[in-house]
Design a protein around this motif. Structure first.
Motif, mmCIF file in Angstrom:
data_model
loop_
_atom_site.group_PDB
_atom_site.id
_atom_site.type_symbol
_atom_site.label_atom_id
_atom_site.label_comp_id
_atom_site.label_asym_id
_atom_site.label_seq_id
_atom_site.Cartn_x
_atom_site.Cartn_y
_atom_site.Cartn_z
ATOM 1 N N THR A 9 0.835 -1.205 0.000
ATOM 2 C CA THR A 9 0.000 0.000 0.000
ATOM 3 C C THR A 9 0.871 1.257 0.000
ATOM 4 O O THR A 9 0.610 2.209 -0.746
ATOM 5 C CB THR A 9 -0.934 0.005 1.225
ATOM 6 O OG1 THR A 9 -1.750 -1.171 1.205
ATOM 7 C CG2 THR A 9 -1.838 1.231 1.220
ATOM 8 N N LYS A 10 1.903 1.261 0.813
ATOM 9 C CA LYS A 10 2.807 2.424 0.875
ATOM 10 C C LYS A 10 3.518 2.640 -0.455
ATOM 11 O O LYS A 10 3.649 3.774 -0.928
ATOM 12 C CB LYS A 10 3.839 2.220 1.992
ATOM 13 C CG LYS A 10 3.267 2.311 3.393
ATOM 14 C CD LYS A 10 4.336 2.031 4.443
ATOM 15 C CE LYS A 10 3.749 2.047 5.846
ATOM 16 N NZ LYS A 10 4.772 1.706 6.875
ATOM 17 N N VAL A 11 3.969 1.551 -1.066
ATOM 18 C CA VAL A 11 4.687 1.661 -2.343
ATOM 19 C C VAL A 11 3.770 2.211 -3.427
ATOM 20 O O VAL A 11 4.149 3.114 -4.191
ATOM 21 C CB VAL A 11 5.263 0.289 -2.756
ATOM 22 C CG1 VAL A 11 5.823 0.347 -4.178
ATOM 23 C CG2 VAL A 11 6.344 -0.153 -1.778
ATOM 24 N N LEU A 12 2.543 1.679 -3.517
ATOM 25 C CA LEU A 12 1.610 2.148 -4.542
ATOM 26 C C LEU A 12 1.216 3.598 -4.295
ATOM 27 O O LEU A 12 1.171 4.408 -5.232
ATOM 28 C CB LEU A 12 0.363 1.261 -4.571
ATOM 29 C CG LEU A 12 -0.711 1.669 -5.587
ATOM 30 C CD1 LEU A 12 -0.158 1.671 -7.007
ATOM 31 C CD2 LEU A 12 -1.924 0.745 -5.497
ATOM 32 N N ALA A 13 0.935 3.940 -3.047
ATOM 33 C CA ALA A 13 0.563 5.322 -2.725
ATOM 34 C C ALA A 13 1.674 6.280 -3.140
ATOM 35 O O ALA A 13 1.421 7.331 -3.749
ATOM 36 C CB ALA A 13 0.270 5.448 -1.234
ATOM 37 N N SER A 14 2.902 5.909 -2.847
ATOM 38 C CA SER A 14 4.042 6.759 -3.198
ATOM 39 C C SER A 14 4.159 6.925 -4.708
ATOM 40 O O SER A 14 4.416 8.025 -5.210
ATOM 41 C CB SER A 14 5.330 6.155 -2.630
ATOM 42 O OG SER A 14 6.455 6.914 -3.018
ATOM 43 N N SER A 15 3.940 5.834 -5.460
ATOM 44 C CA SER A 15 4.071 5.912 -6.923
ATOM 45 C C SER A 15 2.999 6.796 -7.544
ATOM 46 O O SER A 15 3.182 7.347 -8.629
ATOM 47 C CB SER A 15 4.014 4.510 -7.531
ATOM 48 O OG SER A 15 2.689 3.999 -7.526
ATOM 49 N N LEU A 16 1.865 6.940 -6.846
ATOM 50 C CA LEU A 16 0.779 7.792 -7.339
ATOM 51 C C LEU A 16 0.835 9.198 -6.740
ATOM 52 O O LEU A 16 -0.017 10.040 -7.046
ATOM 53 C CB LEU A 16 -0.578 7.155 -7.009
ATOM 54 C CG LEU A 16 -0.911 5.838 -7.727
ATOM 55 C CD1 LEU A 16 -2.184 5.222 -7.157
ATOM 56 C CD2 LEU A 16 -1.055 6.047 -9.228
ATOM 57 N N GLY A 17 1.813 9.430 -5.879
ATOM 58 C CA GLY A 17 1.929 10.740 -5.239
ATOM 59 C C GLY A 17 0.857 10.986 -4.199
ATOM 60 O O GLY A 17 0.444 12.130 -3.966
ATOM 61 N N LEU A 18 0.407 9.911 -3.548
ATOM 62 C CA LEU A 18 -0.643 10.008 -2.533
ATOM 63 C C LEU A 18 -0.124 9.507 -1.195
ATOM 64 O O LEU A 18 0.851 8.751 -1.134
ATOM 65 C CB LEU A 18 -1.857 9.154 -2.932
ATOM 66 C CG LEU A 18 -2.545 9.454 -4.265
ATOM 67 C CD1 LEU A 18 -3.588 8.381 -4.559
ATOM 68 C CD2 LEU A 18 -3.196 10.829 -4.248
ATOM 69 N N SER A 19 -0.798 9.910 -0.139
ATOM 70 C CA SER A 19 -0.530 9.296 1.157
ATOM 71 C C SER A 19 -1.304 7.986 1.225
ATOM 72 O O SER A 19 -2.217 7.743 0.421
ATOM 73 C CB SER A 19 -0.978 10.222 2.292
ATOM 74 O OG SER A 19 -2.398 10.325 2.308
ATOM 75 N N VAL A 20 -0.952 7.137 2.177
ATOM 76 C CA VAL A 20 -1.667 5.872 2.342
ATOM 77 C C VAL A 20 -3.149 6.126 2.604
ATOM 78 O O VAL A 20 -4.027 5.471 2.023
ATOM 79 C CB VAL A 20 -1.041 5.043 3.486
ATOM 80 C CG1 VAL A 20 -1.955 3.876 3.867
ATOM 81 C CG2 VAL A 20 0.331 4.525 3.079
ATOM 82 N N ALA A 21 -3.435 7.092 3.464
ATOM 83 C CA ALA A 21 -4.834 7.401 3.788
ATOM 84 C C ALA A 21 -5.591 7.868 2.551
ATOM 85 O O ALA A 21 -6.754 7.502 2.337
ATOM 86 C CB ALA A 21 -4.895 8.465 4.879
ATOM 87 N N GLU A 22 -4.938 8.675 1.715
ATOM 88 C CA GLU A 22 -5.589 9.165 0.493
ATOM 89 C C GLU A 22 -5.861 8.013 -0.474
ATOM 90 O O GLU A 22 -6.922 7.948 -1.097
ATOM 91 C CB GLU A 22 -4.706 10.219 -0.177
ATOM 92 C CG GLU A 22 -4.689 11.555 0.549
ATOM 93 C CD GLU A 22 -3.655 12.503 -0.026
ATOM 94 O OE1 GLU A 22 -3.880 13.720 0.044
ATOM 95 O OE2 GLU A 22 -2.607 12.022 -0.537
ATOM 96 N N LEU A 23 -4.900 7.105 -0.609
ATOM 97 C CA LEU A 23 -5.080 5.965 -1.511
ATOM 98 C C LEU A 23 -6.270 5.121 -1.072
ATOM 99 O O LEU A 23 -7.121 4.749 -1.893
ATOM 100 C CB LEU A 23 -3.812 5.111 -1.540
ATOM 101 C CG LEU A 23 -3.904 3.806 -2.349
ATOM 102 C CD1 LEU A 23 -4.196 4.090 -3.821
ATOM 103 C CD2 LEU A 23 -2.620 2.988 -2.205
ATOM 104 N N VAL A 24 -6.343 4.823 0.213
ATOM 105 C CA VAL A 24 -7.439 3.992 0.719
ATOM 106 C C VAL A 24 -8.780 4.696 0.524
ATOM 107 O O VAL A 24 -9.787 4.060 0.177
ATOM 108 C CB VAL A 24 -7.201 3.637 2.200
ATOM 109 C CG1 VAL A 24 -8.414 2.925 2.785
ATOM 110 C CG2 VAL A 24 -5.959 2.756 2.342
#
Length: 371
Positions: A9-24
Motif C-alpha cells: 500500500t505504501k509503495v503504490l501510494a508513493s508511486s501515485l503521489g498520494l498518502s496511504v490514507a488518500e489511496l485507501v
C-alpha cells in the motif's frame, strides 16, 4: 502476500503521489455517478465483450444488494484507473457462515498498468473480507491471481453429446463426411445413452418453468438445509437475481415433485448464440433426505431429456463433489477436464477445511463464464 499489504500500500501510494490514507479513501464502492466511466474503463481493459456490456454491468454490480454497488473502483485525478467486482456471498464452511465476496472483472486503465494496482485492489479486498473467491482468470491476470489466491484443483467438467453433426462441424470435418457419418453415429449415441437415463417413478412428477418463482417454496421450506459441503450459499433471492433479472436470461427451471411436493430443482442455461450452442446445467439441489445418487440421477436424466427436446447439441456440467460426479457418470455424462480455475483466499479465522478440495460444492452458478 496479504502479510505484505501495508508495505505494498505504501509503495503504490508513493508511486501515485498520494498518502496511504488518500489511496485507501480513493478506493471505494462505485456509485451510479461512476457508471459511464466504469463502462468505458471495462471497454478499455477488455474490449467490446458481451458479458461486460453496460446492461450486464448495471445488473451485476448495481442491482443485487442494498449496497450502493458491488464493484470497487480506484479514483485518481478525476478518473477511474482500476476496478474489481465484489459480488457478496455467504459462504458456509463446516457449520459456520462467513460473509465473503466473489472477485471478478479485475481491470486497470492501460495508462496505469504494471504498477501493481490490480494486485493491490485484490489485496485490499482480502484485507477487508474473511473469504474471497475468484473463478477463472484471463491470460493477463492469471499470474497475479495465482500469486494472491490458492488454486483449488476441483472443477470437474462433464458433457453429454446429442448431435454428432454439430460436434463434427465445429471440428471442421468436411460436409460430405459429416453427412455420411452422422446418421449411424446418432443412432449409436441414442442406443448408448438410453440405458443410462432414469425414468421418473409414478409418484414423481417434473414441472418446467422459465422463472425461479417456485424456488421460494424450496428454499423457504422447513425441509431445506444447505449442503454439508463448503458452498457459496444459494437462496430464492439470489436465484431471482442470477436468473430472472439477468438481461441475458434464457433459462429453463426444472422442478422435481414427489407426492405433489417440491423436493428438488435444476436450472439449465439455453445457449443459442452463433458462438456457443452447448446448453449448461447451471445448478441443482434436493432436500437433504433426497440427496442421494438415485434422486440425482432422476434430476440429471430429466435435464438431459429437457435439453434434447429443446434441440441442444450437448449438455455441459461443472461440479466438484463426489456424489454429483458419480451420478453424472452413471447418467451417461463423460468427464472432459479437471482444472484449477477456482481460486480461494481465507483469513486465519476461517477453519483450514475451507482449503479441502474434497469438501466443496461448485457448479456453473459459481462462475463468471456462465453468466
Amino acid at each position: 502476500m496479504i502479510e505484505n499489504y501495508d508495505k505494498i500500500t505504501k509503495v503504490l501510494a508513493s508511486s501515485l503521489g498520494l498518502s496511504v490514507a488518500e489511496l485507501v479513501r480513493c478506493y471505494d464502492r462505485a456509485t451510479t455517478a461512476d457508471f459511464a466511466a466504469l463502462c468505458e474503463l471495462m471497454c478499455l481493459g477488455f474490449g467490446m465483450v458481451d458479458n461486460l456490456s453496460p446492461e450486464i454491468i448495471a445488473w451485476r454490480y448495481f442491482d443485487f444488494t442494498h449496497n450502493i454497488s458491488d464493484i470497487f473502483v480506484l479514483r485518481y485525478q478525476g478518473q477511474l484507473i482500476g476496478a474489481v467486482g465484489a459480488e457478496p456471498i455467504n459462504i458456509k464452511v463446516g457449520d459456520r457462515e462467513y460473509q465473503g465476496i466473489r472477485a471478478a472483472d479485475i481491470v486497470v486503465h492501460p495508462d496505469h498498468g504494471k504498477r501493481g494496482i490490480g494486485a493491490w485492489m485484490n489485496l485490499h479486498l482480502q484485507h477487508t473480507f474473511p473469504i474471497v473467491m475468484a473463478m477463472g482468470s484471463n491470460e493477463r491476470s492469471d499470474t497475479m491471481v495465482r500469486r494472491l489466491f490458492r488454486p483449488m484443483n476441483c472443477r470437474h467438467h462433464f458433457k453429454i453429446l446429442f448431435s454428432i453433426k454439430n460436434y463434427l462441424g465445429v471440428r471442421g470435418w468436411p460436409a460430405f463426411l459429416i453427412k455420411l457419418i452422422s446418421p449411424p453415429a446418432a443412432l449409436a449415441l441414442f442406443l448408448l445413452r438410453k440405458p443410462h437415463l432414469v425414468p421418473l417413478p409414478q409418484d414423481y412428477e417434473l414441472a418446467v418453468s422459465d422463472n425461479t418463482e417456485q424456488l421460494k417454496l424450496f428454499f423457504n421450506s422447513s425441509h431445506y438445509q444447505p449442503r454439508s459441503a463448503n458452498i457459496a450459499l444459494r437462496s430464492a433471492e439470489f436465484c431471482r437475481w442470477r436468473y430472472d433479472l439477468n438481461p441475458k436470461s434464457h433459462f429453463g427451471v426444472l422442478h422435481l415433485h414427489h407426492k405433489r411436493g417440491l423436493v428438488g430443482y435444476a436450472i439449465i442455461k439455453l445457449n443459442d448464440s452463433e458462438i456457443i450452442k452447448d446448453f449448461q446445467l447451471m445448478d441443482w439441489d434436493l432436500f437433504p433426505e433426497y440427496r442421494d445418487e438415485k434422486h440425482l440421477r432422476m434430476l440429471f436424466s430429466a435435464a438431459v431429456n429437457y435439453a434434447l427436446k429443446q434441440g441442444a447439441p450437448s449438455l455441459c456440467v461443472m461440479t466438484s463433489d463426489q456424489l454429483s460426479r458419480n451420478s453424472l457418470r452413471k447418467t451417461g455424462f463423460s468427464l472432459r477436464s479437471l482444472d484449477d480455475g477456482f481460486f480461494l483466499f481465507a483469513k486465519g479465522e476461517v477453519p483450514a477445511e475451507v482449503f479441502d478440495e474434497r469438501k466443496w460444492f461448485l457448479s456453473f452458478c459459481d462462475t463468471d463464464e456462465a453468466l
